[in-house]
Design an enzyme around this catalytic site. Sequence first.
Site, PDB file in Angstrom:
ATOM      1  N   CYS B  86       0.831  -1.202   0.000  1.00 37.62           N
ATOM      2  CA  CYS B  86       0.000   0.000   0.000  1.00 37.62           C
ATOM      3  C   CYS B  86       0.872   1.260   0.000  1.00 37.62           C
ATOM      4  O   CYS B  86       1.548   1.534  -0.983  1.00 37.62           O
ATOM      5  CB  CYS B  86      -0.968  -0.042   1.180  1.00 37.62           C
ATOM      6  SG  CYS B  86      -2.362   1.078   0.986  1.00 37.62           S
ATOM      7  N   HIS B 203      -3.494  -5.640   1.033  1.00 35.91           N
ATOM      8  CA  HIS B 203      -2.804  -5.856   2.313  1.00 35.91           C
ATOM      9  C   HIS B 203      -2.778  -7.330   2.711  1.00 35.91           C
ATOM     10  O   HIS B 203      -3.669  -7.778   3.454  1.00 35.91           O
ATOM     11  CB  HIS B 203      -3.540  -5.092   3.414  1.00 35.91           C
ATOM     12  CG  HIS B 203      -3.347  -3.614   3.369  1.00 35.91           C
ATOM     13  ND1 HIS B 203      -2.295  -2.981   3.991  1.00 35.91           N
ATOM     14  CD2 HIS B 203      -4.072  -2.639   2.774  1.00 35.91           C
ATOM     15  CE1 HIS B 203      -2.389  -1.669   3.789  1.00 35.91           C
ATOM     16  NE2 HIS B 203      -3.449  -1.432   3.055  1.00 35.91           N
ATOM     17  N   GLU B 205      -0.990  -8.651   4.926  1.00 36.97           N
ATOM     18  CA  GLU B 205      -0.799  -8.752   6.382  1.00 36.97           C
ATOM     19  C   GLU B 205      -2.107  -8.609   7.142  1.00 36.97           C
ATOM     20  O   GLU B 205      -2.182  -8.920   8.325  1.00 36.97           O
ATOM     21  CB  GLU B 205       0.240  -7.712   6.846  1.00 36.97           C
ATOM     22  CG  GLU B 205      -0.262  -6.299   7.074  1.00 36.97           C
ATOM     23  CD  GLU B 205      -0.540  -5.499   5.804  1.00 36.97           C
ATOM     24  OE1 GLU B 205      -0.586  -6.096   4.706  1.00 36.97           O
ATOM     25  OE2 GLU B 205      -0.733  -4.267   5.908  1.00 36.97           O
TER      26      GLU B 205
END
Lengths: 84, 232
Positions: B86, B203, B205
Amino acid sequence: MQVDIVITLRESILDPKGKASHHALENLGFNEISAVRIGKFIQLEVDTDDPAKAREMAAAACEKLLANTVMENYEIRIPDSTTT
Amino acid sequence: MNFGVIVFPGSNCDHDAYHALKHIHGIDTSFIWHKDTDLGDVDGIIVPGGFSYGDYLRSGAIARFSPVMTAVADFAAKGGPVLGICNGFQILLEAHLLPGTMMANEHLRFTCKFVNLLCENRDTPFTAEIPEGKILSIPVAHGEGNYYADGDLLKKLEDNNQIVVRYCDAQGEITPESNPNGSTASIAGICNQKGNVVGMMPHPERAVEEKLGSADGRHFFESALARIASAT
């Protein structure tokens, strides 16, 4: 001396903010405005009285940080020198 | 294996990345402050998401001149694995570690939702273990994720197999409707020519546990574990 920098998106790049603003202006009856492009205005205060030097400094600042030359153009204006 | 997560003023996915690396995947992980000039003994770097420097000027434009970025560039030049997520992707673009540029989403709205992704290049340290053809459910959260590449660059990316992930629909078809931000050719992530530097808007994560809605993001970290551990 003061140096003004105007940063605009390149012609080939779609400008969604300009487009949305243009659309809103049309809705408000501004039918004679045919296009809107939105950019940035940056004012520098530089420690020199030499317009050429100031211009050179501003250009270097644009190339290095202030503009992303992949998608933006920049124009350097020195207000003091244009009024004299 | 040691990973470093870079922390800029305004990073806000640094702890998510740390959690995914350390707690979910058991990778020794440390935070690296943006003023540090030495990465220490790391095998991989994550440049996390957030709003470094408040996105002033342009997303990532100021962060790329943080002292740590010189060390990140050196690490990348030596073939070190770097993943920008990002805002981290935006920083890597501004730093010219990856080609192209990022613009405001075509529809101008901040978009925060799960998207479907198709991995097209499994020859990177972060994608090697993604099952072939699997449609990944990973969230995006950005206002400026409209990746722009002109015709010449797009051709180069395609010819060099540098497009890593694209947005697709639930069936894996790449359609205009499944492109959440107007990115050129539905590009969600790319890599450099060597493949060791990867940047992506979604994302992974944030998708490492089923209770968060998806665990598909684990594939990216499992790839790092498998690929990087075997190389070190």
